[in-house]
Motif scaffolding. Structure first.
Motif, PDB file in Angstrom:
ATOM      1  N   LEU A 132       0.836  -1.206   0.000  1.00 11.41           N
ATOM      2  CA  LEU A 132       0.000   0.000   0.000  1.00 11.41           C
ATOM      3  C   LEU A 132       0.872   1.259   0.000  1.00 11.41           C
ATOM      4  O   LEU A 132       0.609   2.213  -0.741  1.00 11.41           O
ATOM      5  N   LEU A 133       1.913   1.254   0.840  1.00 10.96           N
ATOM      6  CA  LEU A 133       2.815   2.406   0.880  1.00 10.96           C
ATOM      7  C   LEU A 133       3.504   2.621  -0.463  1.00 10.96           C
ATOM      8  O   LEU A 133       3.587   3.752  -0.953  1.00 10.96           O
ATOM      9  N   LEU A 134       3.980   1.524  -1.050  1.00  8.12           N
ATOM     10  CA  LEU A 134       4.702   1.629  -2.321  1.00  8.12           C
ATOM     11  C   LEU A 134       3.774   2.115  -3.437  1.00  8.12           C
ATOM     12  O   LEU A 134       4.131   3.010  -4.214  1.00  8.12           O
ATOM     13  N   GLY A 135       2.583   1.530  -3.531  1.00  7.80           N
ATOM     14  CA  GLY A 135       1.649   1.939  -4.570  1.00  7.80           C
ATOM     15  C   GLY A 135       1.244   3.396  -4.432  1.00  7.80           C
ATOM     16  O   GLY A 135       1.187   4.139  -5.421  1.00  7.80           O
ATOM     17  N   GLY A 136       0.984   3.833  -3.186  1.00  6.26           N
ATOM     18  CA  GLY A 136       0.628   5.226  -2.969  1.00  6.26           C
ATOM     19  C   GLY A 136       1.768   6.178  -3.272  1.00  6.26           C
ATOM     20  O   GLY A 136       1.571   7.230  -3.894  1.00  6.26           O
ATOM     21  N   ALA A 137       2.970   5.809  -2.833  1.00  7.08           N
ATOM     22  CA  ALA A 137       4.132   6.662  -3.094  1.00  7.08           C
ATOM     23  C   ALA A 137       4.391   6.794  -4.591  1.00  7.08           C
ATOM     24  O   ALA A 137       4.667   7.888  -5.097  1.00  7.08           O
ATOM     25  N   LEU A 138       4.288   5.681  -5.320  1.00  5.02           N
ATOM     26  CA  LEU A 138       4.513   5.731  -6.770  1.00  5.02           C
ATOM     27  C   LEU A 138       3.411   6.518  -7.487  1.00  5.02           C
ATOM     28  O   LEU A 138       3.674   7.203  -8.481  1.00  5.02           O
ATOM     29  N   GLY A 139       2.177   6.418  -6.963  1.00  2.00           N
ATOM     30  CA  GLY A 139       1.079   7.161  -7.576  1.00  2.00           C
ATOM     31  C   GLY A 139       1.306   8.659  -7.513  1.00  2.00           C
ATOM     32  O   GLY A 139       1.197   9.369  -8.518  1.00  2.00           O
ATOM     33  N   ASN A 140       1.645   9.167  -6.334  1.00  2.64           N
ATOM     34  CA  ASN A 140       1.897  10.599  -6.203  1.00  2.64           C
ATOM     35  C   ASN A 140       3.217  11.001  -6.844  1.00  2.64           C
ATOM     36  O   ASN A 140       3.343  12.121  -7.362  1.00  2.64           O
ATOM     37  N   LEU A 141       4.206  10.096  -6.830  1.00  2.00           N
ATOM     38  CA  LEU A 141       5.486  10.400  -7.476  1.00  2.00           C
ATOM     39  C   LEU A 141       5.304  10.571  -8.987  1.00  2.00           C
ATOM     40  O   LEU A 141       5.967  11.413  -9.608  1.00  2.00           O
ATOM     41  N   THR A 142       4.412   9.798  -9.584  1.00  2.00           N
ATOM     42  CA  THR A 142       4.126   9.945 -11.014  1.00  2.00           C
ATOM     43  C   THR A 142       3.624  11.350 -11.324  1.00  2.00           C
ATOM     44  O   THR A 142       4.028  11.969 -12.314  1.00  2.00           O
ATOM     45  N   ASP A 143       2.744  11.867 -10.467  1.00  2.37           N
ATOM     46  CA  ASP A 143       2.261  13.241 -10.655  1.00  2.37           C
ATOM     47  C   ASP A 143       3.410  14.239 -10.516  1.00  2.37           C
ATOM     48  O   ASP A 143       3.514  15.196 -11.283  1.00  2.37           O
ATOM     49  N   ARG A 144       4.262  14.027  -9.510  1.00  2.00           N
ATOM     50  CA  ARG A 144       5.372  14.958  -9.282  1.00  2.00           C
ATOM     51  C   ARG A 144       6.289  15.047 -10.500  1.00  2.00           C
ATOM     52  O   ARG A 144       6.819  16.106 -10.820  1.00  2.00           O
ATOM     53  N   VAL A 145       6.482  13.931 -11.154  1.00  2.98           N
ATOM     54  CA  VAL A 145       7.443  13.880 -12.252  1.00  2.98           C
ATOM     55  C   VAL A 145       6.828  14.366 -13.567  1.00  2.98           C
ATOM     56  O   VAL A 145       7.471  15.078 -14.343  1.00  2.98           O
ATOM     57  N   PHE A 146       5.571  14.015 -13.833  1.00  2.00           N
ATOM     58  CA  PHE A 146       5.021  14.223 -15.176  1.00  2.00           C
ATOM     59  C   PHE A 146       4.004  15.357 -15.292  1.00  2.00           C
ATOM     60  O   PHE A 146       3.700  15.779 -16.403  1.00  2.00           O
ATOM     61  N   ARG A 147       3.461  15.844 -14.208  1.00  2.00           N
ATOM     62  CA  ARG A 147       2.428  16.875 -14.335  1.00  2.00           C
ATOM     63  C   ARG A 147       3.023  18.283 -14.212  1.00  2.00           C
ATOM     64  O   ARG A 147       4.141  18.475 -13.738  1.00  2.00           O
TER      65      ARG A 147
END
Length: 199
Positions: A132-147
Motif C-alpha cells: 500500500l505504501l509503495l503503490g501510494g508513493a509511486l502514484g503521487n510520485l508519477t504526478d510529481r514527475v510528469f504533471r
C-alpha cells in the motif's frame, strides 16, 4: 547373513530428536532453499498490492482530469462528500505546498527503501502494508514527475473532498492505510521477517 537377519540381531539405533525448526538438512544443503519460495510469495503479494493501488490511483486521476477539472464539484453524499478536482503542490492532504521538490525526493526514497526491504520480507501482513505504501508513493510520485508545472515539481491531482477535511486522492488513502497497518503490526510485535517479538 540376510538383511532381515541383520536387522533383527541389531535393533535400530535411537534417532536424534526432531528439530522443531524443520527437517534435518543433508550436509551442504542450504536452509535458504526452503525459505526462498515463501519469501518470493511475500514479494509477489507486495508487488500485487502495490500494482493495484497504483493503477487505481492512476486511472482515477486520469478520469478526474478528463471529467472534473474546470467544472463544478460533484456531490456524492449531500454536502458531506463531493468530488472536486484540485491540484496540490504539497504532501498528503495539502500539507507543505512550498516543499514540492522535497516531497518528490521523499517519495522516491520511500519507494527505494521498500523495494530493498522486500528482500527480507516473510510476512504477508507486512507485504500488504508495504505494498500500500509503495503503490501510494509511486502514484503521487508519477504526478510529481510528469504533471505541470514541471518535472519534480508537478502538482498532485486530488479529488476526494469530505466536509470539514482536506481534499485527497486514492494514493493518499493507500499511504495512510499502509501506515496504520504498520503501526498495528509493530504493536503486535510482528516483524517484516515473520518473527514475533515481545517487549
Amino acid at each position: 547373513m540376510s538383511e532381515a537377519e541383520r536387522t533383527i540381531e541389531k535393533p535400530d539405533e535411537p534417532r536424534p530428536p526432531a528439530d522443531p525448526a524443520g527437517p534435518a538438512k543433508e550436509p551442504g544443503e542450504s536452509t535458504g532453499d526452503a525459505v526462498a519460495p515463501r519469501g518470493r510469495r511475500r514479494i509477489a503479494a507486495l508487488a500485487s498490492v502495490a500494482a493495484v493501488a497504483y493503477i487505481l490511483d492512476l486511472v482515477s486521476k486520469i478520469m478526474v482530469v478528463e471529467w472534473l477539472e474546470g467544472r463544478s464539484p460533484v456531490p456524492v453524499i449531500g454536502d458531506w462528500l463531493r468530488f472536486e478536482a484540485v491540484r496540490n503542490g504539497g504532501a498528503a492532504f495539502g500539507i507543505g505546498e512550498a516543499l514540492t521538490i522535497v516531497f518528490t525526493v521523499i517519495a522516491a526514497v520511500v519507494a527505494v527503501v521498500i523495494i530493498r526491504l522486500a528482500r527480507k520480507l516473510y510476512s504477508t501482513p507486512w507485504a500488504i502494508a508495504l505494498g500500500l505504501l509503495l503503490g501510494g508513493a509511486l502514484g503521487n510520485l508519477t504526478d510529481r514527475v510528469f504533471r505541470a508545472p514541471g518535472a519534480l515539481q508537478g502538482h498532485v491531482v486530488d479529488f476526494i473532498a469530505p466536509k470539514y477535511f482536506a481534499v485527497f486522492n486514492l494514493a493518499d488513502s493507500a499511504i495512510v492505510c499502509g501506515g496504520i497497518l504498520i503501526v498495528i503490526l509493530s504493536f503486535r510485535g510482528l516483524d517484516p521477517d515473520g518473527t514475533v517479538h515481545r517487549d
